[in-house]
Write an enzyme that holds these catalytic residues in place. Sequence first.
Site, PDB file in Angstrom:
ATOM      1  N   ASP A 102      -8.179   2.097   6.705  1.00 39.98           N
ATOM      2  CA  ASP A 102      -7.902   1.940   5.097  1.00 39.98           C
ATOM      3  C   ASP A 102      -7.157   0.738   4.883  1.00 39.98           C
ATOM      4  O   ASP A 102      -7.302   0.159   3.623  1.00 39.98           O
ATOM      5  CB  ASP A 102      -7.082   3.284   4.825  1.00 39.98           C
ATOM      6  CG  ASP A 102      -7.941   4.570   4.828  1.00 39.98           C
ATOM      7  OD1 ASP A 102      -9.139   4.471   4.615  1.00 39.98           O
ATOM      8  OD2 ASP A 102      -7.247   5.634   4.647  1.00 39.98           O
TER       9      ASP A 102
ATOM     10  N   ASP B  50      -1.267  -1.236   5.782  1.00 41.41           N
ATOM     11  CA  ASP B  50      -1.356  -0.637   7.253  1.00 41.41           C
ATOM     12  C   ASP B  50      -2.327  -1.222   8.074  1.00 41.41           C
ATOM     13  O   ASP B  50      -3.237  -1.733   7.640  1.00 41.41           O
ATOM     14  CB  ASP B  50      -1.332   0.811   7.084  1.00 41.41           C
ATOM     15  CG  ASP B  50      -0.314   1.661   6.261  1.00 41.41           C
ATOM     16  OD1 ASP B  50       0.687   1.206   6.124  1.00 41.41           O
ATOM     17  OD2 ASP B  50      -0.482   2.763   5.846  1.00 41.41           O
TER      18      ASP B  50
ATOM     19  N   GLU C 159       0.963  -1.155  -0.012  1.00 42.48           N
ATOM     20  CA  GLU C 159      -0.025   0.059  -0.148  1.00 42.48           C
ATOM     21  C   GLU C 159       0.879   1.214   0.170  1.00 42.48           C
ATOM     22  O   GLU C 159       1.675   1.344   1.190  1.00 42.48           O
ATOM     23  CB  GLU C 159      -0.889  -0.101   1.200  1.00 42.48           C
ATOM     24  CG  GLU C 159      -1.710   1.304   1.715  1.00 42.48           C
ATOM     25  CD  GLU C 159      -2.304   1.250   2.688  1.00 42.48           C
ATOM     26  OE1 GLU C 159      -3.254   2.375   3.194  1.00 42.48           O
ATOM     27  OE2 GLU C 159      -2.191   0.147   3.505  1.00 42.48           O
TER      28      GLU C 159
ATOM     29  N   ASP D 256      -4.257  -0.278   9.766  1.00 38.85           N
ATOM     30  CA  ASP D 256      -5.606   0.615  10.156  1.00 38.85           C
ATOM     31  C   ASP D 256      -6.922   0.424   9.219  1.00 38.85           C
ATOM     32  O   ASP D 256      -6.833  -0.588   8.426  1.00 38.85           O
ATOM     33  CB  ASP D 256      -5.014   2.047  10.060  1.00 38.85           C
ATOM     34  CG  ASP D 256      -4.661   2.392   8.549  1.00 38.85           C
ATOM     35  OD1 ASP D 256      -5.005   1.465   7.474  1.00 38.85           O
ATOM     36  OD2 ASP D 256      -4.065   3.492   8.273  1.00 38.85           O
TER      37      ASP D 256
END
Length: 650
Positions: free
Chosen positions: A513, A509, A436, A511
């Site tokens: 997203d 990541d 990403e 998180d």
Amino acid sequence: MAKGSYKAEDIKILEGLDAVRMRPGMYIGTTSVKGLHHILWEIVDNAVDEAANGFADRIEIIVYKDGSVSVEDNGRGIPTDIHSKAGVSGVEVVFTQLHAGGKFNSDNYSYSGGLHGVGASVTNALSEWLKVKIFKNTIYEMEFSSFLDKASGKVRSGIPKAPLKDTKVKTKKHGTFVQFMPDKRVFETVIFNSETILKRIKELAFLNKGLEITFYDERIDYRQTFKFDGGLTDFVKYLNESKNTLYSEPLYAKAEKDGIVVEFAIQHTDNYVDSLYSYVNNVPTAEGGMHETGFRSGLTRVLNDYARERNVLKEKDENLQGEDFKEGLTAIISVKMQNVQFEGQTKTKLGNPEARPAVESVTVHELAELMKNKKLAKTFDRILEKAMGAAKARMAAKKAKEIARASKSIEAQNLVGKLASCSGRKPELNELFIVEGDSAGGSAKQARMRQFQAILPLRGKPLNVEKKKIDQILQNEEIRTIISALGTGIGKDFNIDNLKYHKVIILSDADQDGAHIRAILLTFFFRYMKELVTAGHVYIGMPPLYRVAKGNVEEYAYNDSELNAKIEKVGKGYTIQRYKGLGEMDPSQLWETTMDPKSRTMMQVSLEDVAEAERLITILMGDEVAARKQYIFDHADFNKQDNFAKMKRS
């Protein structure tokens, strides 16, 4: 329920119970949690076989507080008389002889899913103890145990404590009760997962109309009962509950041809991809096989005939293609037959050639009969309307040749500045990290071992392919680069033999997203490169959340529960770094924690239950917001690792 004599003489002994404990992987595949549940399925399959052959209609499964589990059915009960060849009771033969049972003789079981496995004897061999009760006018009991033989230093497996005992206690019950304790000397874990059990028995209840299966987990005082009087029809409705269907009631049929019982239920939705799930003797056939081929060809033939009969297709028009009728189709096919031959990488593909014409014939005949029902005219008209729309879209793309050329051009397109390929030329050793963002991609390129690790940074979010047409998907830049990097093609042109990297690792990541990107990529792989997942090539990288350091000492924590232990290990005077993204790690940290095969943690994505995965993808990635919110509300325990697809540490 059907009646039939079932005696010890009906049990055929193929070989003795040797070396199971020494090499358990040969018999159950693995000693991981999957292997643990395998020995439960061996007992459950026996109970379901009694039901599938008309001798039982209730099964109860209990997980006890001590970790043992039991399965009880109300079938005929394992034979209690003496087997003439073995000289012991039928019960003792079943639990001490590998591949011994009544299923090698079609007089006792017309259809058996148990033959897919290795038998109750393996469950006995890999348990600390096993108890069995048989209910036949009176109650019979027998116990087995595995123990260390001090004289030889070896564990003796599944040894009877005493011959089968007739307790003389009168009973009106009939059937078999088996309780066993998995041996912690064999398995990596002996803790049964209730969700895994519930998913499988729900599927079995769908596949066996009217069979009542109750599950009780004594550890958490939880009970649930499954019984579906609609059978496969209810199964299709369940899979489509978050989709827009073209007609309210699925089409259902069941018939026998050449000794093969064929049962199916179908319903179309406004989706663009099809979802077809097949079973043979209650065993999922995730890789398809002859029965699926027969069904697809039969469906195409009978619907083309109907289209011409209704004058939707004119004499000069070409027939519609199978893919036109499949668009938006949800279908369940269940076949019952003898002498099943499984093949394929995971032994989940039906190889019997006789299944194809039998299923095709039943499909054509039964759908033709349904077409005679005037009440179903609108249903079939909507199927034709959907197929004609799909055909127009296909022809608008120059009869699929344009898509094929686009796919070929994708594979040949210039990926300079995107893909950092590896120098190794052996795909089985190579790894592709789909990363990403450019920042993380830059770190990964510096951190990698160039000989076998390739890096593909994503510069934006890939397209959510759920409910998107193929031409829309191929226009997305991120999807195009992934297709090009892997080299396999997609959809019907997918060829796993051309795979350039045998480990495809999603690295995003930790998180919201990052989780969304993982879900989007997994949806794409599931819809258009499913074999990539079923063959075990897809992984999820697990970067740490924290770095705890003091002086030259540093420790990494991958979740909040690990953090305190790492702090305690480092001692006072520590500093904590919370990683908000992969880009915050320098190359050496990224290599050590996430990319080094010697120290990294990854999750391998697998499909234990393809039909359930289909339903969850529809809920999570489709456009039904209410269903998605409800699912998240019900399952928002993010410590669980099986809400999207089954995953395991690699």
